[in-house]
Each structure stands twice: as C-alpha cells, then as structure tokens.
Enzyme design. Structure first.
Site, PDB file in Angstrom:
ATOM      1  N   GLU A  23      25.227  48.711 135.349  1.00  0.00           N
ATOM      2  CA  GLU A  23      23.701  48.191 135.397  1.00  0.00           C
ATOM      3  C   GLU A  23      24.099  46.734 134.639  1.00  0.00           C
ATOM      4  O   GLU A  23      23.539  45.467 135.136  1.00  0.00           O
ATOM      5  CB  GLU A  23      22.938  48.977 135.181  1.00  0.00           C
ATOM      6  CG  GLU A  23      21.127  48.253 134.884  1.00  0.00           C
ATOM      7  CD  GLU A  23      21.116  48.057 136.442  1.00  0.00           C
ATOM      8  OE1 GLU A  23      20.998  46.801 136.770  1.00  0.00           O
ATOM      9  OE2 GLU A  23      20.788  48.984 137.262  1.00  0.00           O
ATOM     10  N   ASP A  81      23.591  42.946 136.187  1.00  0.00           N
ATOM     11  CA  ASP A  81      22.724  42.104 135.965  1.00  0.00           C
ATOM     12  C   ASP A  81      23.198  40.809 135.109  1.00  0.00           C
ATOM     13  O   ASP A  81      22.721  39.643 135.273  1.00  0.00           O
ATOM     14  CB  ASP A  81      21.811  42.652 134.758  1.00  0.00           C
ATOM     15  CG  ASP A  81      21.012  44.013 135.563  1.00  0.00           C
ATOM     16  OD1 ASP A  81      21.025  43.958 136.734  1.00  0.00           O
ATOM     17  OD2 ASP A  81      20.556  44.753 134.457  1.00  0.00           O
ATOM     18  N   SER A 116      18.745  46.623 141.722  1.00  0.00           N
ATOM     19  CA  SER A 116      19.251  46.238 140.615  1.00  0.00           C
ATOM     20  C   SER A 116      20.115  44.882 140.807  1.00  0.00           C
ATOM     21  O   SER A 116      20.176  44.188 139.980  1.00  0.00           O
ATOM     22  CB  SER A 116      20.101  47.292 139.862  1.00  0.00           C
ATOM     23  OG  SER A 116      19.520  48.426 139.563  1.00  0.00           O
TER      24      SER A 116
END
Length: 604
Positions: A298, A302, A516
């Site tokens: 994650e 990002d 995400s």
C-alpha cells in the site's frame, strides 16, 4: 513501551484514592447494540492502561462551516480565501464554561493538568488511566471483545457521564468504537515481464480526450505514470519545485514506503526523478522501516504514483503509529484510538500543511459511532477551511464494502436488527473529503470493486443537488428499496484508473489494484492543478467538492464521463455507471488540460 506492573498498580491505587467519595449522578451518554463479528469475553483487566479521548464541543463549528462553504464555492466572491490556523483555532476552541466544568470533573478523580494532553485548540483532551478508573468515571464496564479476524479490543457498549456535563462533552473514546480501521483491499500479483510489454508494438488506442488523442496500447493491461498522463491529458505539463506547493500521502498500520523500491520505480517510469525522495514525517511514533521485508504494498503504491505523477513538487509521507485493537496485556500501554485522529491532531497543529493529501484507509461506517464519525468529519472540514484538499479511496467492495457474509455475500446492519443493507465506508462518506472511485481499461469503464453508495450518518450536502437526485430518478422504481439511504451523502465524487498499476514492491515489479490506486492518482492531478493556480497567482484549491460538482454541472467535459460498468455487492449487481454523476464513478475521471484552464481562469 512496556510499563512496570508495580508502577501500574501504584498509579491505579493513587487514582482510586483521589476519586470522589460520593458518586455524581450519571446519565447514559451513548449506547450501541453489540456489534456483529465481535464476541464479548472476560472483563477487561482492571489495571490495564487505556488512553481516553474526551471531545469538548467546538464553540462555533457552524460558523467555520459557513466560511468553508464560501471559500470553496467557485461562484462566491470569497472563493479561495482560505482561513489561517489562528482563525480556525478561534472558531473551534471550546467555550470556557466547557473547559472549566470538564477540568473540575477530571480533578475529582485526581487528574490534573500535568496528567492531560490537549490539542492546540483545546477541543480534545487525552489522558492515560487504568481501566478501573475509566469504569468509575464513565459508570460502565469494559470487556475484552474479540473480532472474527482474531483481533481484540477493550470496549463497552454503553457509557455515562454526569448529567451536567452532557452539553460540555460530545464523546469519550475508546468506549463504543468497534471499527476495523484497515487499508483498502489492494490486490497485488506478479506477472511475467512480457505482460508489461506485450502491447508495445500494437497501434495506439484512440481516445479523443487524451493528450494527442491517443493512448499507448500497453496501457490497457499495465498502468504507468506515462499512461495516466496520456489518458488524463497532462503530457508536457511541468510543475515547479519551488513555489510552495506540496503533496502528501498518509501511511498507517505499519505500512512502510521503501526507498529502494521508489528508486527502482523512478528508474523504470520517471528517470528524471532518480535520486530524489520524499520527506518522512513520523506521527505519534510512526516508523518507516527500510528492510526489504518491511516494505508495504500500500505504502509503495501510494508514494510511487502520487509522487511519480507530481515530481518535482516536494512530497511528504506521513507514518502514523497505532492500531485500534488493544491486546489486553496488563503491563502494556497501547494506543487504542483511531490512528487518523492522531494524524488529524498532528496535521491541524502544522502551520503550513501540504495542500494535497491522499489516504487509502477506511472503516465500515456502521462500525463508527455517529458521534465519532461527525467529530472526525469536522476535523477534515477544518483542514479544508485552511486550504487542504483531501482525497480518500471510495472502497473496494462495491456497494457492500462492509465485509459481507462469506456464505451468502449478503450485508447486514450492525445495529442488532441484522437487516440487509448496503454498507458505506467512512471517511469516504464524510462530505468534507473527496471520495475517489475506480475505473479500468481504455476506453474506461467502471471497475467492479469501485466503492459507492450513500451514507447513513451524513445527509446529502447542498453541493450534490441536483446531480444526485437526477441519478436517483434514473433508477428503476423499487430498485434496491430499503437497501440504502437515498437522502444520505452520496459517493464517490470522482474516479480514476484503479487496477493493473505497475509498482516495485520488495525489489520486484508487479501489478496492483484497488481504489488505493485511484485516490493517490487523483490527488496527483489535484497537486498539478494547485501548481498551475500558484503559477497564475491564485490560491490553492482547498476543499474540492463544491468545485467538482459545479464543474460537473456547467463544464462536464472537464471530466471523462464513465457510462458503463457497475459495482456489485451484498448479493446484488450494485449501481450502474451512467451519464453524469453516478454512485460508481462519481463525475468520472479528470481531463487535466480542461480542468487547468477552468481553475486558472475566471470560473463561470
């Protein structure tokens, strides 16, 4: 940090000795039904330490919201005139009567100023005390609750306060908060290298709204920085590194952004960014461990895409420590609050926070008490009033983002009635953040997991009229009757590509998907728009939603309208993407070139 058991016992005794000899008259402040998937066990250890958060009413939040609406409305003469930190703090500082009465109550239990921690504006008080004292102060009983996932928490389903304090304390947590704060359900998989290049020699795909009207054929199977800039009409735009613009992403739950992975990503997709990095900021002791095994998919996703899209705009990675579950070890002090409240405390105390911040973590709205959701949402509004744009991924479960029953795929309410109902996520359901849904392929279609729906806590904000009612009118009569709240805040607001993103994770390239991916992508383009506004001598965009809905209504070609696909969940096909705003992709995906012209000109 482990605390000596003897010290804990001494502190517990000291607190009990200082407690009032006569109990004040208490009245129930909040009660919830026993939550599904959580099982009550033994009483909580009486001398385990818990950190209570006490929320005092913000003295003039209605006035702050008025200011927010005016400075965020592109048709208002005050548009862009964001408030300063001092102006915001003055509006949310509690009334002196509330401060005095709450301090007197805490003092009755031996809790003095030296025991307390206050936010900059004084609207939150934090104090670490033994469970036994918390139970006495709140006239309640804490138990060890275990979630079906195996995590545990010390919680209660009801607590009380002295009746004279009900108007001076909005909430106390952790008490009734049973959230399962989690990162969105990103999917990561490895593919042979040839999949990344198999379409390189195929002719480009015609996309009239893209830069040059074409997009590389490889983008249909693998999303890169180049693909996003082509698809969203941003090829050739070069932002400044020195005009004060900043972009950031948040990290939680021990998700660490690996610097070596970032350099591999830059070498592959942004060679001009090689040897550059982001600023790491620790919140509440958050770490960013750099061993290969500690890299988080994650966090890598990002940082690589948000910062790859925006280089050389200065970038920040916030890592916030803490998890909501509490492992009931008597000698262990742990943070049992929602970590994003700790992050909010931190960022609201910053004088110059990044103007664009993306977050890909959320709760199921029904696991968050209404009082808590409203207070956290107010915090996001406070940031918006100061000129910060917040994007949140809309969720990865379609209309059933609330962990449906694995056997039936049905979604049930958490209020004791076990009704079948679509489950919205929070914070995406907060009207003061921009929720970003997902698309896939070229031409774009809604990706099946794109979270979308309607809040059961927050009413529909005015800026969503008439877009949302127009969407509801298109639903066949009786469709999903009783499964959602048609008067609730609707989401997502916008969308972006959300699958087959090529990242580097633990030294290896792979493909990853989820909203995400779409949230940091959209945030990246917002940061570029802010750069364009600063270059034009204009303030940054701040709270985005009133502008987004105004553009959608008056200049719809500034978004790429997604009209195919749906977001199934809860045993249904979910909502359909359609012309205009819809509860799958919002207004659609960004056309950066057209948005730039709008936000740097006189918007009418």
């Amino acid at each position: 940090m482990r605390v000596r058991l003897s010290w804990v016992l001494l502190m517990a005794c000291a607190f009990v000795d200082a407690a009032p000899s006569v109990r004040s008259v208490h009245k129930v402040k909040e009660t919830i039904s026993p939550p599904s998937k959580w099982t009550r066990g033994d009483r909580a250890p009486s001398n385990a330490i818990i950190e209570l958060r006490i929320a005092l009413p913000q003295s003039n939040f209605a006035e702050l919201e008025r200011h927010l609406n005016e400075v965020s409305d592109p048709f208002h003469e005050r548009y862009g005139q964001h408030l300063s930190k001092e102006e915001v703090d003055a509006l949310i500082t509690p009334h002196p009567d509330s401060v005095s009465l709450v301090d007197e109550w805490l003092a009755l239990y031996g809790l003095r100023e030296s025991n307390l921690a206050r936010t900059a504006s004084g609207d939150w008080i934090k104090v670490k005390i033994p469970i036994s004292l918390a139970e006495e102060m709140l006239d309640t009983t804490y138990h060890v609750y275990t979630h079906s996932s195996g995590t545990t928490a010390l919680r209660t389903t009801s607590y009380s306060l002295p009746e004279h304090l009900h108007d001076h304390i909005e909430l106390v947590q952790p008490t009734t908060l049973f959230s399962t704060f989690k990162r969105q359900a990103t999917t990561f998989h490895f593919d042979k290298e040839e999949k990344f290049t198999q379409a390189v020699n195929a002719p480009p795909i015609n996309v009239p709204t893209a830069s040059g009207g074409k997009v590389d054929a490889s983008c249909n199977t693998t999303i890169t920085i180049s693909c996003l800039k082509q698809l969203y009409n941003a090829v050739g735009y070069v932002p400044s590194a020195k005009n004060g613009n900043k972009v950031a992403v948040t990290g939680y739950l021990e998700q660490f952004a690996n610097l070596q992975d970032l350099q591999l990503f830059y070498a592959d997709q942004r060679p001009d960014a090689l040897n550059s990095s982001f600023t790491f900021v620790s919140v509440n002791g958050g770490l960013n461990n750099q061993t290969v095994a500690d890299a988080g998919a994650e966090a890598d996703l990002d940082t690589q895409f948000a910062f790859g899209l925006t280089h050389p705009i200065p970038a920040t990675f916030f890592s916030t420590a803490g998890r909501p579950p509490f492992i009931p070890d008597i000698g262990e002090t742990q943070n049992t609050n929602e970590p994003y409240l700790d992050w909010l405390d931190f960022i609201l105390n910053e004088r110059n926070p990044p103007q664009t911040i993306s977050t890909s973590y959320a709760d199921d709205e029904q696991t968050v008490p209404k009082s808590f959701a409203q207070r956290a949402c107010n915090g996001f509004a406070t940031l918006g009033a100061r000129g910060v744009s917040l994007t949140f991924s809309s969720g990865d479960g379609g209309v059933g983002d609330g962990d449906p029953d694995p056997a039936t795929q049905q979604c049930f309410t958490n209020d004791g009635t076990n009704r079948t109902e679509f489950i919205p996520g929070f914070p995406p359901s907060c009207p003061f953040v921009t929720a970003v849904g997902g698309t896939i392929h070229i031409p774009e279609t809604a990706v099946f997991f794109s979270g979308g729906g309607f809040s059961n806590v927050f009413p529909r904000p005015e800026f969503q009229n008439p877009a949302v009612p127009n969407f509801l009118k298109k639903l066949p009569k009786g469709t999903f009757a009783g499964l959602f709240n048609p008067n609730g805040r609707a989401f997502p607001d916008v969308s972006a590509q959300a699958d087959n993103f090529k990242i580097f994770f633990q030294g290896t390239p792979g493909l990853i998907g989820g909203t995400s991916a779409s949230a940091p992508t959209f945030a990246g383009f917002v940061a570029l728009l802010n750069d364009a506004r600063i270059k034009a001598g204009l303030p940054t965009l701040g709270f985005l939603n009133p502008l987004i809905y105004a553009i959608g209504a008056t200049h719809p070609t500034a978004f790429n309208d997604i009209t195919t696909g749906n977001n199934p969940g809860c045993g249904t096909e979910g909502f359909n993407a359609t012309v205009g705003w819809d509860a799958v992709t919002g207004w659609g995906t960004p056309n950066f070139g057209r948005l730039k012209d709008l936000v740097t000109g006189k918007f009418r």
